[in-house]
Scaffold this motif. Sequence first.
Motif, PDB file in Angstrom:
ATOM      1  N   LEU A   1       0.871  -1.178   0.000  1.00 31.36           N
ATOM      2  CA  LEU A   1       0.000   0.000   0.000  1.00 31.36           C
ATOM      3  C   LEU A   1       0.907   1.227   0.000  1.00 31.36           C
ATOM      4  O   LEU A   1       1.245   1.782   1.048  1.00 31.36           O
ATOM      5  CB  LEU A   1      -0.908  -0.022   1.227  1.00 31.36           C
TER       6      LEU A   1
ATOM      7  N   ALA B   1      -7.909   1.973   0.340  1.00 31.16           N
ATOM      8  CA  ALA B   1      -6.759   1.553  -0.472  1.00 31.16           C
ATOM      9  C   ALA B   1      -6.821   0.045  -0.722  1.00 31.16           C
ATOM     10  O   ALA B   1      -6.590  -0.428  -1.847  1.00 31.16           O
ATOM     11  CB  ALA B   1      -5.462   1.940   0.233  1.00 31.16           C
TER      12      ALA B   1
ATOM     13  N   VAL C   1      -2.996   7.503   2.257  1.00 32.90           N
ATOM     14  CA  VAL C   1      -3.078   6.037   2.184  1.00 32.90           C
ATOM     15  C   VAL C   1      -3.252   5.450   3.578  1.00 32.90           C
ATOM     16  O   VAL C   1      -4.117   4.600   3.803  1.00 32.90           O
ATOM     17  CB  VAL C   1      -1.831   5.450   1.491  1.00 32.90           C
TER      18      VAL C   1
END
Length: 660
Positions: A411, A437, A430
Amino acid sequence: MNDQSQIFASSRLEANTGEGHNLSANPTMGEIISARFSRRGFLGGSLAVTAIAASVSPIALLTAGEARAATGTAFNFDEVEAGVDADHHVAAGYDADVLLRWGDALFADAPEFDPANQTAAAQRQQFGYNNDYVGYIPFEGSAEHGLLVVNHEYTNPHLMFPGIVTLVEGKITLNPLSKEQVDIEMAAHGGSIVEIVKVDGKWQVVRDGAMNRRVTADTEMLLTGPAAGSKRLMTVADPAGTKVFGTLNNCAGGVTPWGTYVMAEENLQGYFMGELTADHPEAANYDRLGIPEGSYEWGLHYDRFDLSKEPNEPNRFGWIVEVDPLDPTSTPKKRTALGRFKHEGAESIVAKDGRVVFYLGDDERFDYVYKFVTAGTFNPDDRAANMDLLDSGTLFVAKFDAAGTVVWMPLIHGEGPLTADNGFTSQADVVIEVRRAGDLLGATKMDRPEDIQPNAVNGKVYVMLTNNTKRTAEQVDEANPRAENAFGHIIEIAETDGDFAGTTGTWEVLLKCGDPSVAEVGATFSTETTANGWFGMPDNCAVDAAGRLWVSTDGNNPTVTGRTDGLWAVDTEGEARATSKLFYRVPVGAEMCGPLFTPDDETAFVAVQHPGDGGADWAGFGRVSYYEDPATRWPDFNDALPVRPSVVVITKQGGGKIAV
Ligand code: FEO
Ligand code: CA
Ligand code: CA
């Protein structure tokens, strides 16, 4: 009493149900494999309940030693009889002693517990409520002297405060809490750090231990890592977005290889009330987490828990918090690199190359399994060099494919769909919206990921998936193989080449839980598992020094499984694999947390959470349970004292390793 208090009461009493908020369109593989899976468990046997006796094998008639020799089980003890009553029970030949109870004084000058006159000032110096995670940090490697670190997940006012309940048609309604009671709740959250020592074979609390500390919902903390200073974390009280007061809903956690205590912030949604202004940019973020749920009244007294007054405050919770227990004046740090979601726990292991890997579950129906790999490596010779390892690294989300492969997908801002086009302008975005995400990367929607435990002895990783009754037949996949999964399952991961820091592995289902004598349940305990030995709803777990798996549960009760929660010994190796035995069980209404073994395997610590929270479905009580009329007064059984969440110490009578 007012309408609002009824809302608080009903929602709080139903807390921790893991209600799903994942509305993403990720495929569930259901179309691909439903033909293989969806009917198998249901057509495998009569819909009638088969005889319970069918699940009791001849092995149960042998002595433990004979059974162990016959089956290859790694555990040697005579199991407890499953059932429900007001007390706890441990296997014969073991002692289960209460070590720490809600309200126990943790400092030399702390007031003694006086439940009818409790104050927030007293609670700040006493053991908190609803003990969940238990960790042990040895002094100089000792298995008999060290720090016990314990999370306090949430509060149950109907069992904590006298005069707070009104019964309406046999159901509990909570009267509004006073501000002092709200402050007591806040002080009963967080964690406790307590020096303990074993003297003449019995563990004792060192009440004036120099490192004893309470962490609460008011303790000042720093936000560190990629989200620190983000405008999405800024509030009136903290215009820099780097400082936050307190930690909430600390469920499980971990102790790092460098001896710090990490606390997982889980169900943050319950603490917030109020509404965002129209078209607020955080609306979708909060919807994905079910914020606000409004279970607690804190926002009536503190603006930061009211979204209409402090719209960014929920972004400051849902993190992993790291505490240095060796310095009671240290400032805890919310390590934002590990992401923001409903963190269950954070157990870790050092990978081959020295990087440290943290396994992370997001406890909600249809949410994800994660791991975090530090950028730097662990230095066993220099503790100080490790103290900011959790600020840099890579967070991965898991995709379990039908071929038995798990892929850990990074991620990282700017990679794949995690770009400004999708609202991710930085790594801060994020980590603040990790769930979204994960949605975009097509992560596998799981049946409520709870504890995830790496096993240093056999190199595997165990994932507790507690249940998901909302999964439909069309949503079944190989990693979540049952529709309406009421009893949960356990997945075993083997990382490729035994490298915990790697990005691929293989997996298989170790165990589908539930009553194996009822064919349509589809449980897969070994045939050596007795009628006492099966369980539902795996939640926490531990691996002892010998590498044996111990599983504790949350959700067994008279109606669902005819037994309380407890601690089960689960074989993972050889022909005994998937054999389970009941070692300890909790009083009515409780869930079983902890568990933890000391490095010598001679002590097991377990946390009895929310005892007495329930009892209407138990024939021995048969009505709602609350402060004045609890289903049990465990552990004191004193009419002047309420039922109390407590940490229990289990040792073998006469000493020695447990279950050997
Ligand atoms: Fe707090 Fe997921 O249990
Ligand atoms: Ca849990
Ligand atoms: Ca739980």
